[in-house]
Design a protein around this motif. Structure first.
Motif, PDB file in Angstrom:
ATOM      1  N   LEU A 149     -78.462 -90.090  40.809  1.00 22.23           N
ATOM      2  CA  LEU A 149     -79.228 -89.350  41.807  1.00 22.23           C
ATOM      3  C   LEU A 149     -78.645 -87.952  41.986  1.00 22.23           C
ATOM      4  O   LEU A 149     -79.379 -86.951  41.987  1.00 22.23           O
ATOM      5  CB  LEU A 149     -79.186 -90.110  43.136  1.00 22.23           C
ATOM      6  N   GLN A 150     -77.318 -87.875  42.116  1.00 18.97           N
ATOM      7  CA  GLN A 150     -76.677 -86.577  42.313  1.00 18.97           C
ATOM      8  C   GLN A 150     -76.849 -85.684  41.091  1.00 18.97           C
ATOM      9  O   GLN A 150     -77.008 -84.463  41.226  1.00 18.97           O
ATOM     10  CB  GLN A 150     -75.188 -86.762  42.619  1.00 18.97           C
ATOM     11  N   ALA A 151     -76.844 -86.280  39.892  1.00 22.77           N
ATOM     12  CA  ALA A 151     -77.042 -85.482  38.676  1.00 22.77           C
ATOM     13  C   ALA A 151     -78.416 -84.818  38.684  1.00 22.77           C
ATOM     14  O   ALA A 151     -78.555 -83.643  38.316  1.00 22.77           O
ATOM     15  CB  ALA A 151     -76.869 -86.359  37.440  1.00 22.77           C
ATOM     16  N   LEU A 152     -79.444 -85.562  39.085  1.00 19.57           N
ATOM     17  CA  LEU A 152     -80.772 -84.956  39.187  1.00 19.57           C
ATOM     18  C   LEU A 152     -80.771 -83.850  40.238  1.00 19.57           C
ATOM     19  O   LEU A 152     -81.335 -82.765  40.015  1.00 19.57           O
ATOM     20  CB  LEU A 152     -81.816 -86.004  39.546  1.00 19.57           C
ATOM     21  N   HIS A 158     -79.782 -76.369  40.671  1.00 17.86           N
ATOM     22  CA  HIS A 158     -79.130 -75.307  39.897  1.00 17.86           C
ATOM     23  C   HIS A 158     -79.691 -75.270  38.482  1.00 17.86           C
ATOM     24  O   HIS A 158     -78.956 -75.400  37.493  1.00 17.86           O
ATOM     25  CB  HIS A 158     -77.614 -75.546  39.860  1.00 17.86           C
ATOM     26  N   SER A 159     -80.980 -75.068  38.386  1.00 15.11           N
ATOM     27  CA  SER A 159     -81.609 -74.982  37.068  1.00 15.11           C
ATOM     28  C   SER A 159     -81.124 -73.768  36.295  1.00 15.11           C
ATOM     29  O   SER A 159     -81.304 -73.683  35.075  1.00 15.11           O
ATOM     30  CB  SER A 159     -83.131 -74.941  37.214  1.00 15.11           C
ATOM     31  N   ASP A 160     -80.464 -72.839  36.978  1.00 11.45           N
ATOM     32  CA  ASP A 160     -79.886 -71.674  36.311  1.00 11.45           C
ATOM     33  C   ASP A 160     -78.515 -71.965  35.718  1.00 11.45           C
ATOM     34  O   ASP A 160     -77.994 -71.177  34.927  1.00 11.45           O
ATOM     35  CB  ASP A 160     -79.760 -70.509  37.295  1.00 11.45           C
ATOM     36  N   LYS A 161     -77.924 -73.115  36.082  1.00 11.96           N
ATOM     37  CA  LYS A 161     -76.571 -73.456  35.634  1.00 11.96           C
ATOM     38  C   LYS A 161     -76.543 -74.623  34.648  1.00 11.96           C
ATOM     39  O   LYS A 161     -75.627 -74.717  33.832  1.00 11.96           O
ATOM     40  CB  LYS A 161     -75.669 -73.793  36.826  1.00 11.96           C
ATOM     41  N   PHE A 162     -77.510 -75.553  34.749  1.00 12.92           N
ATOM     42  CA  PHE A 162     -77.514 -76.744  33.910  1.00 12.92           C
ATOM     43  C   PHE A 162     -78.772 -76.787  33.049  1.00 12.92           C
ATOM     44  O   PHE A 162     -79.877 -76.633  33.552  1.00 12.92           O
ATOM     45  CB  PHE A 162     -77.462 -78.012  34.770  1.00 12.92           C
ATOM     46  N   LEU A 185     -91.580 -80.219  44.889  1.00 10.35           N
ATOM     47  CA  LEU A 185     -92.518 -79.098  44.919  1.00 10.35           C
ATOM     48  C   LEU A 185     -91.836 -77.807  45.374  1.00 10.35           C
ATOM     49  O   LEU A 185     -92.235 -76.710  44.981  1.00 10.35           O
ATOM     50  CB  LEU A 185     -93.695 -79.420  45.846  1.00 10.35           C
ATOM     51  N   SER A 186     -90.807 -77.943  46.205  1.00 11.48           N
ATOM     52  CA  SER A 186     -90.106 -76.763  46.707  1.00 11.48           C
ATOM     53  C   SER A 186     -89.064 -76.229  45.728  1.00 11.48           C
ATOM     54  O   SER A 186     -88.525 -75.134  45.931  1.00 11.48           O
ATOM     55  CB  SER A 186     -89.407 -77.089  48.038  1.00 11.48           C
ATOM     56  N   LYS A 187     -88.788 -76.984  44.654  1.00 11.48           N
ATOM     57  CA  LYS A 187     -87.685 -76.621  43.766  1.00 11.48           C
ATOM     58  C   LYS A 187     -88.103 -76.262  42.346  1.00 11.48           C
ATOM     59  O   LYS A 187     -87.401 -75.523  41.655  1.00 11.48           O
ATOM     60  CB  LYS A 187     -86.678 -77.784  43.682  1.00 11.48           C
ATOM     61  N   ILE A 188     -89.202 -76.805  41.878  1.00 11.57           N
ATOM     62  CA  ILE A 188     -89.548 -76.636  40.477  1.00 11.57           C
ATOM     63  C   ILE A 188     -89.995 -75.201  40.197  1.00 11.57           C
ATOM     64  O   ILE A 188     -90.797 -74.631  40.935  1.00 11.57           O
ATOM     65  CB  ILE A 188     -90.633 -77.652  40.060  1.00 11.57           C
ATOM     66  N   LYS A 189     -89.443 -74.656  39.136  1.00  9.59           N
ATOM     67  CA  LYS A 189     -89.746 -73.284  38.726  1.00  9.59           C
ATOM     68  C   LYS A 189     -89.755 -73.253  37.202  1.00  9.59           C
ATOM     69  O   LYS A 189     -89.703 -74.290  36.545  1.00  9.59           O
ATOM     70  CB  LYS A 189     -88.688 -72.329  39.286  1.00  9.59           C
TER      71      LYS A 189
END
Length: 261
Positions: A149-152, A158-162, A185-189
């Motif tokens: 869960l934490q990995a997701l 931090h889609s800019d880091k992983f 919905l608030s996070k996907i980019k």
């Protein structure tokens, strides 16, 4: 050629004792740098004798990849917080936590604190001290159960880091589908990480996790997560334990290292 080495450091964890972090650096050439995988539950990754619940044998997995021509990867294992594990690996910002699904007294979600420790303390230390490649495309995060869960959470936050996340037997069932929908919905980019999502179905707990994993795998494309950045792996006979995650880690490692090429 520089020989493989397993190093242990203790880094300051917010409002708790220093946390044990183990770093495995496989054999590599002078001046060579390697991809890096940050992993939860580091006490179960490297040594069968000290792994109370079983060992993932990640060193063996890396060595096998190297025998097959890969450069391998640096593995960073962060020990869990013992009685605090479920708290530390459960974010509060996803939604209301179904505490009845946890075997923990005096629960309070602290996944954001672990996130800060990983991103602001562990990662800078590792990048400064060890021969790892810097940059998102060389960096992965991986864990199982609450650690999955934490990995997701790390990957989405931090889609800019992983660029990759190993999401094994993840505790998605701790939140409602609607809370997951609002959060995602608030996070996907653009440029989201590649998600390697695994579940078994071989015991009562894993059966529940399997259902919530199926829910998540259906939900992610609905909220705009790129379908080609997801891989669902199901091994129906596998129970919820380290032996199963050891088996899956080998494939995750191979997948990550080949996708990097």
């Amino acid at each position: 050629m520089i020989n493989a080495e397993l190093k242990t450091v203790f880094l300051p964890y917010p409002d708790k004792d220093d946390r044990k972090v183990q770093v495995y650096i496989p054999k590599h050439g002078e001046g060579e740098s390697l991809p890096v995988i940050y992993m939860t539950d580091g006490q179960n990754l490297f040594d069968e004798k000290s792994a109370y619940f079983g060992c993932w044998d990640v060193i063996w997995a890396v060595e096998q990849e190297q025998k097959n021509g890969s450069a391998g990867a640096v593995i960073v294992g962060i020990d869990n917080g013992n009685i605090y594990r479920d708290c530390e690996l459960t974010p509060g910002s996803v939604g209301r936590v179904f505490e009845e699904e946890l075997d923990t007294e005096n629960f309070s979600p602290e996944g954001e604190i672990f996130d800060g420790f990983l991103v602001n303390t562990v990662m800078p230390y590792v990048e400064k001290s060890f021969p790892v490649k810097r940059g998102r495309e060389f960096t992965s995060v991986c864990g199982s159960s609450s650690g999955g869960l934490q990995a997701l959470f790390e990957a989405v936050e931090h889609s800019d880091k992983f660029a990759f996340a190993g999401v094994f037997s993840p505790a998605f069932l701790l939140y409602s589908e609607e809370d997951w929908r609002k959060y995602l919905l608030s996070k996907i980019k653009d440029n989201m990480p590649y998600l390697y999502i695994y579940s078994g179905n071989g015991d009562e707990l894993e059966q529940k996790i399997f259902k919530s994993t199926e829910m998540m795998y259906d939900l992610l494309p609905e909220v705009g997560y790129p379908y080609d950045m997801m891989n669902e792996v199901i091994v129906f006979e596998n129970p919820h334990n380290e032996s199963a995650w050891k088996e899956i880690f080998k494939d995750f490692l191979h997948t990550v290292l080949n996708l990097k090429k």
